[in-house]
Each structure stands twice: as structure tokens, then as C-alpha cells.
Design an enzyme around this catalytic site. Sequence first.
Site, short mmCIF file in Angstrom:
data_model
loop_
_atom_site.label_atom_id
_atom_site.label_comp_id
_atom_site.label_asym_id
_atom_site.label_seq_id
_atom_site.Cartn_x
_atom_site.Cartn_y
_atom_site.Cartn_z
N GLU A 28 33.82 67.08 -65.35
CA GLU A 28 35.26 67.09 -65.57
C GLU A 28 35.78 65.77 -64.99
O GLU A 28 35.97 65.64 -63.79
CB GLU A 28 35.91 68.28 -64.87
CG GLU A 28 35.43 69.61 -65.44
CD GLU A 28 35.86 70.81 -64.63
OE1 GLU A 28 35.94 70.68 -63.37
OE2 GLU A 28 36.09 71.87 -65.22
N GLN A 46 48.74 56.78 -71.89
CA GLN A 46 47.93 56.11 -72.90
C GLN A 46 46.51 55.99 -72.39
O GLN A 46 46.29 55.77 -71.20
CB GLN A 46 48.53 54.73 -73.16
CG GLN A 46 47.86 53.89 -74.22
CD GLN A 46 48.65 52.61 -74.48
OE1 GLN A 46 49.85 52.65 -74.73
NE2 GLN A 46 47.98 51.49 -74.41
N ASP A 47 45.55 56.12 -73.29
CA ASP A 47 44.14 55.86 -72.98
C ASP A 47 43.71 54.61 -73.74
O ASP A 47 44.01 54.47 -74.93
CB ASP A 47 43.24 57.02 -73.42
CG ASP A 47 43.27 58.19 -72.47
OD1 ASP A 47 43.80 58.06 -71.36
OD2 ASP A 47 42.75 59.26 -72.84
N ASN A 48 43.02 53.70 -73.05
CA ASN A 48 42.53 52.45 -73.64
C ASN A 48 41.02 52.40 -73.52
O ASN A 48 40.44 52.98 -72.60
CB ASN A 48 43.12 51.24 -72.90
CG ASN A 48 44.63 51.17 -72.98
OD1 ASN A 48 45.23 51.67 -73.92
ND2 ASN A 48 45.24 50.56 -71.99
N ARG A 59 37.01 40.13 -67.93
CA ARG A 59 38.34 40.45 -68.47
C ARG A 59 39.28 40.58 -67.28
O ARG A 59 39.11 41.43 -66.43
CB ARG A 59 38.30 41.75 -69.27
CG ARG A 59 37.38 41.67 -70.49
CD ARG A 59 37.35 43.02 -71.21
NE ARG A 59 36.42 43.03 -72.32
CZ ARG A 59 36.75 42.78 -73.58
NH1 ARG A 59 37.99 42.51 -73.90
NH2 ARG A 59 35.83 42.82 -74.52
N HIS A 62 44.57 40.96 -64.88
CA HIS A 62 45.78 41.26 -65.64
C HIS A 62 46.70 42.22 -64.91
O HIS A 62 46.24 43.04 -64.12
CB HIS A 62 45.41 41.90 -66.98
CG HIS A 62 44.50 41.06 -67.82
ND1 HIS A 62 43.55 41.61 -68.64
CD2 HIS A 62 44.38 39.72 -67.95
CE1 HIS A 62 42.89 40.64 -69.26
NE2 HIS A 62 43.36 39.49 -68.85
N LYS A 72 46.35 52.28 -63.35
CA LYS A 72 45.17 52.38 -64.22
C LYS A 72 44.12 53.25 -63.54
O LYS A 72 43.92 53.15 -62.33
CB LYS A 72 44.56 51.01 -64.50
CG LYS A 72 45.46 50.07 -65.27
CD LYS A 72 44.82 48.71 -65.48
CE LYS A 72 45.74 47.79 -66.25
NZ LYS A 72 45.16 46.45 -66.42
N HIS A 119 44.27 43.52 -62.12
CA HIS A 119 43.00 44.19 -62.36
C HIS A 119 42.11 43.35 -63.28
O HIS A 119 42.60 42.73 -64.22
CB HIS A 119 43.26 45.55 -63.03
CG HIS A 119 42.02 46.23 -63.48
ND1 HIS A 119 41.65 46.31 -64.81
CD2 HIS A 119 41.05 46.85 -62.78
CE1 HIS A 119 40.52 46.96 -64.90
NE2 HIS A 119 40.11 47.30 -63.69
N TYR A 132 40.05 53.51 -69.86
CA TYR A 132 40.99 53.67 -68.75
C TYR A 132 42.30 54.26 -69.22
O TYR A 132 42.76 54.02 -70.31
CB TYR A 132 41.20 52.36 -67.98
CG TYR A 132 41.61 51.16 -68.80
CD1 TYR A 132 42.94 50.74 -68.82
CD2 TYR A 132 40.68 50.42 -69.51
CE1 TYR A 132 43.32 49.62 -69.55
CE2 TYR A 132 41.05 49.31 -70.24
CZ TYR A 132 42.38 48.92 -70.25
OH TYR A 132 42.76 47.82 -70.98
N LYS A 171 43.11 33.06 -73.08
CA LYS A 171 44.23 33.34 -72.18
C LYS A 171 43.76 33.41 -70.72
O LYS A 171 44.38 32.85 -69.83
CB LYS A 171 44.88 34.65 -72.61
CG LYS A 171 45.88 35.23 -71.65
CD LYS A 171 46.43 36.55 -72.16
CE LYS A 171 45.40 37.65 -72.03
NZ LYS A 171 45.91 38.99 -72.34
N ASP A 172 42.63 34.09 -70.49
CA ASP A 172 42.14 34.24 -69.12
C ASP A 172 41.61 32.92 -68.57
O ASP A 172 41.72 32.65 -67.37
CB ASP A 172 41.04 35.30 -69.05
CG ASP A 172 41.59 36.71 -69.25
OD1 ASP A 172 42.82 36.89 -69.18
OD2 ASP A 172 40.78 37.62 -69.48
#
Length: 185
Positions: A28, A46-48, A59, A62, A72, A119, A132, A171-172
Amino acid sequence: MEILPTELADVIEIVPKRFGDDRGWFSEVFKRNELVAAGIEIDWVQDNESFSTTLGTLRGLHYQLPPAAQDKLVRVLSGSILDVAVDIRRDSPTFGQHVPRTLSSERGNQLLVPAGFAHGFYTLEPIVHVAYKVSAPYAPETERAIRWNDPELGIDWPALDGVDAPLLSGKDAVAPLLADQPDLF
């Protein structure tokens, strides 16, 4: 479900229990009632998911500004990552400090990264699938990034065999340093 403190008081590692037998295991991975009992009351909206094919993909780092700041809850579905949360709350006694945690599908551990933290993660295997939950939808007008290798942060990204430099988004690669960020918490 184990709820473990980290070096930074507001970042929490969560390790769901796994129940195994000769078929495999069951877990679970999200139980609102156990989180609420531990004082964690977040309305997840929201789930990403993120999928990386290359060892050494980085990554981040951010974050989103209020009113779209995001908590998150990060976990790995396959592979493993070094997950990092950086305190970017200017009035915090731990401003600029970070928490690294290795998250893996094998262990099933998760990292709760609260709003007010940047993060990012670095893939430790060639095929990595990350999921996440977030407490606010993606809002590009509030999105910001901090340079992954900012010397002020001192994040010790691991050296990986065969990886000369991390694989970054455009971008990063050009994200500003923490000291050059006008927009923080």
C-alpha cells in the site's frame, strides 16, 4: 508504513510495508490515514510520471512559486535515482541545505518534498521510471529552476562509470545559481 525524518525537518522519507509470498509482493504505497496520523495532511491533486532511458540523466532542480507551489511525494517504479530536496525558504535556518536520498523500485521508499524546496533527481540506472504526486497542478508561469551544480549548494552527485557529464534538458543546463534567484520562498 515507516515515516522517517531526514536531516532537514520538513523533508520526510516514507517506506511502505511490503507483504510478500511466492508470487511476489503487495504494498500500500499511499495511505492518507497513516500520513494524517503522522501530521501530514496534503491534498494531492495530480500524479506525474517521468521516464528516463539514459544512465546519468539529471532532472532539476525545479520548483514552482506560490500560488502554485507544490508538495511532492516521489517514488521510483523501476530503477533507482539519487533524489535531492533543497531548502529555498529564505527565512529558514536550513536555507540552501539539501537532503539526498537514494530511491529505488527494489526498496520502495519515497521522499516527501514540501513546497519551499527545489527538487531534482539523477538516474543511477539506464532505465528509470519515476512517479510523484503533487499538491498543485503544473503552472509554467510559476516554474523556476536552480543550476544542478551550484557550488553554493555542494550537492555530491555520484560519479557513474561511463558518464562524463549528466544528461540535462536545455533549460536545466542554463538554470541560474541560487544566489541569482529573485524568486524564492
